[in-house]
Design a protein around this motif. Structure first.
Motif, PDB file in Angstrom:
ATOM      1  N   UNK A 176     -15.802 -13.364   2.390  1.00 24.55           N
ATOM      2  CA  UNK A 176     -16.047 -14.163   1.194  1.00 24.55           C
ATOM      3  C   UNK A 176     -15.732 -15.636   1.434  1.00 24.55           C
ATOM      4  N   UNK A 177     -16.755 -16.481   1.253  1.00 23.00           N
ATOM      5  CA  UNK A 177     -16.608 -17.924   1.421  1.00 23.00           C
ATOM      6  C   UNK A 177     -17.165 -18.684   0.214  1.00 23.00           C
ATOM      7  N   UNK A 178     -18.139 -18.107  -0.456  1.00 25.76           N
ATOM      8  CA  UNK A 178     -18.716 -18.666  -1.696  1.00 25.76           C
ATOM      9  C   UNK A 178     -19.301 -20.062  -1.493  1.00 25.76           C
ATOM     10  N   UNK A 179     -19.985 -20.233  -0.371  1.00 26.79           N
ATOM     11  CA  UNK A 179     -20.701 -21.485  -0.108  1.00 26.79           C
ATOM     12  C   UNK A 179     -22.133 -21.139   0.257  1.00 26.79           C
ATOM     13  N   UNK A 180     -23.075 -21.843  -0.350  1.00 28.92           N
ATOM     14  CA  UNK A 180     -24.477 -21.587  -0.066  1.00 28.92           C
ATOM     15  C   UNK A 180     -24.801 -21.917   1.389  1.00 28.92           C
ATOM     16  N   UNK A 181     -25.701 -21.136   1.960  1.00 30.38           N
ATOM     17  CA  UNK A 181     -26.222 -21.389   3.312  1.00 30.38           C
ATOM     18  C   UNK A 181     -25.124 -21.408   4.373  1.00 30.38           C
ATOM     19  N   UNK A 182     -24.072 -20.621   4.196  1.00 34.24           N
ATOM     20  CA  UNK A 182     -23.005 -20.588   5.193  1.00 34.24           C
ATOM     21  C   UNK A 182     -23.153 -19.408   6.155  1.00 34.24           C
ATOM     22  N   UNK A 183     -23.978 -18.434   5.832  1.00 30.27           N
ATOM     23  CA  UNK A 183     -24.138 -17.275   6.713  1.00 30.27           C
ATOM     24  C   UNK A 183     -25.030 -17.650   7.895  1.00 30.27           C
ATOM     25  N   UNK A 184     -24.587 -17.377   9.118  1.00 29.96           N
ATOM     26  CA  UNK A 184     -25.367 -17.751  10.306  1.00 29.96           C
ATOM     27  C   UNK A 184     -26.487 -16.762  10.601  1.00 29.96           C
ATOM     28  N   UNK A 185     -27.470 -16.714   9.727  1.00 24.81           N
ATOM     29  CA  UNK A 185     -28.574 -15.770   9.901  1.00 24.81           C
ATOM     30  C   UNK A 185     -29.654 -16.327  10.818  1.00 24.81           C
ATOM     31  N   UNK A 186     -29.904 -17.619  10.753  1.00 25.61           N
ATOM     32  CA  UNK A 186     -30.920 -18.250  11.590  1.00 25.61           C
ATOM     33  C   UNK A 186     -30.321 -19.093  12.703  1.00 25.61           C
ATOM     34  N   UNK A 187     -29.085 -19.534  12.531  1.00 27.22           N
ATOM     35  CA  UNK A 187     -28.434 -20.405  13.504  1.00 27.22           C
ATOM     36  C   UNK A 187     -26.933 -20.267  13.320  1.00 27.22           C
ATOM     37  N   UNK A 188     -26.185 -20.725  14.315  1.00 23.54           N
ATOM     38  CA  UNK A 188     -24.737 -20.687  14.227  1.00 23.54           C
ATOM     39  C   UNK A 188     -24.178 -21.977  14.804  1.00 23.54           C
ATOM     40  N   UNK A 189     -22.944 -22.279  14.463  1.00 25.53           N
ATOM     41  CA  UNK A 189     -22.289 -23.469  14.987  1.00 25.53           C
ATOM     42  C   UNK A 189     -22.024 -23.287  16.487  1.00 25.53           C
ATOM     43  N   UNK A 190     -22.006 -24.377  17.242  1.00 24.07           N
ATOM     44  CA  UNK A 190     -21.690 -24.278  18.673  1.00 24.07           C
ATOM     45  C   UNK A 190     -20.318 -23.660  18.882  1.00 24.07           C
ATOM     46  N   UNK A 191     -20.203 -22.888  19.951  1.00 25.66           N
ATOM     47  CA  UNK A 191     -18.957 -22.180  20.243  1.00 25.66           C
ATOM     48  C   UNK A 191     -18.423 -22.574  21.607  1.00 25.66           C
ATOM     49  N   UNK A 192     -17.120 -22.417  21.777  1.00 21.87           N
ATOM     50  CA  UNK A 192     -16.468 -22.614  23.068  1.00 21.87           C
ATOM     51  C   UNK A 192     -15.866 -21.277  23.484  1.00 21.87           C
ATOM     52  N   UNK A 193     -16.006 -20.925  24.749  1.00 21.39           N
ATOM     53  CA  UNK A 193     -15.467 -19.655  25.231  1.00 21.39           C
ATOM     54  C   UNK A 193     -13.951 -19.725  25.346  1.00 21.39           C
ATOM     55  N   UNK A 194     -13.278 -18.582  25.324  1.00 23.00           N
ATOM     56  CA  UNK A 194     -11.822 -18.597  25.533  1.00 23.00           C
ATOM     57  C   UNK A 194     -11.423 -19.249  26.848  1.00 23.00           C
ATOM     58  N   UNK A 195     -12.173 -18.973  27.901  1.00 18.24           N
ATOM     59  CA  UNK A 195     -11.830 -19.545  29.205  1.00 18.24           C
ATOM     60  C   UNK A 195     -11.915 -21.074  29.182  1.00 18.24           C
ATOM     61  N   UNK A 196     -12.969 -21.606  28.571  1.00 13.07           N
ATOM     62  CA  UNK A 196     -13.121 -23.055  28.498  1.00 13.07           C
ATOM     63  C   UNK A 196     -12.040 -23.673  27.612  1.00 13.07           C
ATOM     64  N   UNK A 197     -11.732 -23.029  26.502  1.00  8.69           N
ATOM     65  CA  UNK A 197     -10.677 -23.556  25.643  1.00  8.69           C
ATOM     66  C   UNK A 197      -9.352 -23.601  26.381  1.00  8.69           C
ATOM     67  N   UNK A 198      -9.039 -22.549  27.135  1.00 14.96           N
ATOM     68  CA  UNK A 198      -7.782 -22.535  27.891  1.00 14.96           C
ATOM     69  C   UNK A 198      -7.742 -23.704  28.876  1.00 14.96           C
TER      70      UNK A 198
END
Length: 250
Positions: free
Chosen positions: A95-117
């Motif tokens: 539950x977030x209650x914000x329009x267009x927040x579900x990543x159905x067509x696209x998602x935010x860029x991610x960093x892998x655990x290894x890169x973050x470390x």
């Protein structure tokens, strides 16, 4: 030993009520316990049971083309961490209650655990920008542990995150901000929505804290990670804070 899984998958579901009924039937037949949430935006699973039963359940789910890419984070316990099976049809799988927040067509860029470390070892990202970790969990969860030096917010509910973060956004403008949560699902929504709201320096940690534990261990993490079952919290070796032995009479 019982296999515990946490898994989610965002995908458009046109038959959520029917899917929830089928997932309940399969879980009951496999003697699984935990929570299954189904919404038009996808599924969210926390289940425990015999390893073969869990593997079979996931195989059947992934046979549906909509869930072929579903990834599950695994850990083990000596006893069943869930009291019963709950399958719920929801408006959102988180539950977030914000329009267009579900990543159905696209998602935010991610960093892998290894890169973050690697970034945490250096104290900056690959471009030399300072690094800030943003904890999207609530204050109870944060109390069990988190990444050293992370920005935490005084929230009790995930829906309050955008407002709680607002006073910090200007001071974060020159940083690479990496958001994280337990298993990644909250950041899927928060990172996407915040980037659309102008915070284009925000990334999400792939797989959340549990994914980090699986692939990196406890580097730069202090304490445990709260989980939503009777184990209470897991350490970086994915061992529970509470893991009572099975009842020999069971």
């Amino acid at each position: 030993m019982l296999l515990n899984i946490a898994a989610y998958h965002f995908v458009r579901i046109d038959d959520p009520d029917d899917l929830a009924a089928r997932l309940r039937e399969r879980a009951e037949a496999a003697d699984l316990r935990g929570t299954v949430l189904v919404a038009e935006e996808g599924v969210n699973l926390f289940l425990a049971g015999a390893e073969a039963a869990i593997d079979g359940y996931l195989a059947t789910l992934r046979a549906d083309p909509r869930f072929a890419g579903l990834a599950a984070k695994a850990s083990y316990s000596r006893s069943q961490p869930f009291a019963r099976l709950k399958v719920k049809r929801k408006g959102e799988i988180v539950t977030f209650r914000r329009e267009d927040s579900a990543p159905l067509q696209r998602r935010a860029p991610a960093v892998t655990p290894e890169r973050l470390a690697q970034w945490l070892d250096r104290g900056h990202d690959d471009a030399g920008r300072r690094l800030v970790l943003l904890d999207t969990r609530n204050r109870e969860e944060v109390g069990y542990g988190g990444f050293a030096g992370a920005l935490t917010l005084p929230i009790d509910n995930f829906v309050d995150l955008p407002e709680a973060l607002a006073p910090h956004r200007e001071s974060l403008a020159d940083a690479t901000v990496v958001s994280f949560c337990t298993g990644g699902i909250r950041c899927e929504k928060a990172a996407l929505w915040l980037r659309d709201d102008g915070m284009d320096n925000l990334l999400q940690l792939e797989g959340g804290i549990l994914g980090y534990f699986e692939r990196v261990g406890g580097a730069h993490y202090e304490g445990r990670c709260f989980v939503f079952d009777e184990r209470v919290a897991l350490d970086p070796q994915l061992q529970p804070l509470v893991d009572p032995a099975p009842d020999p009479a069971a």
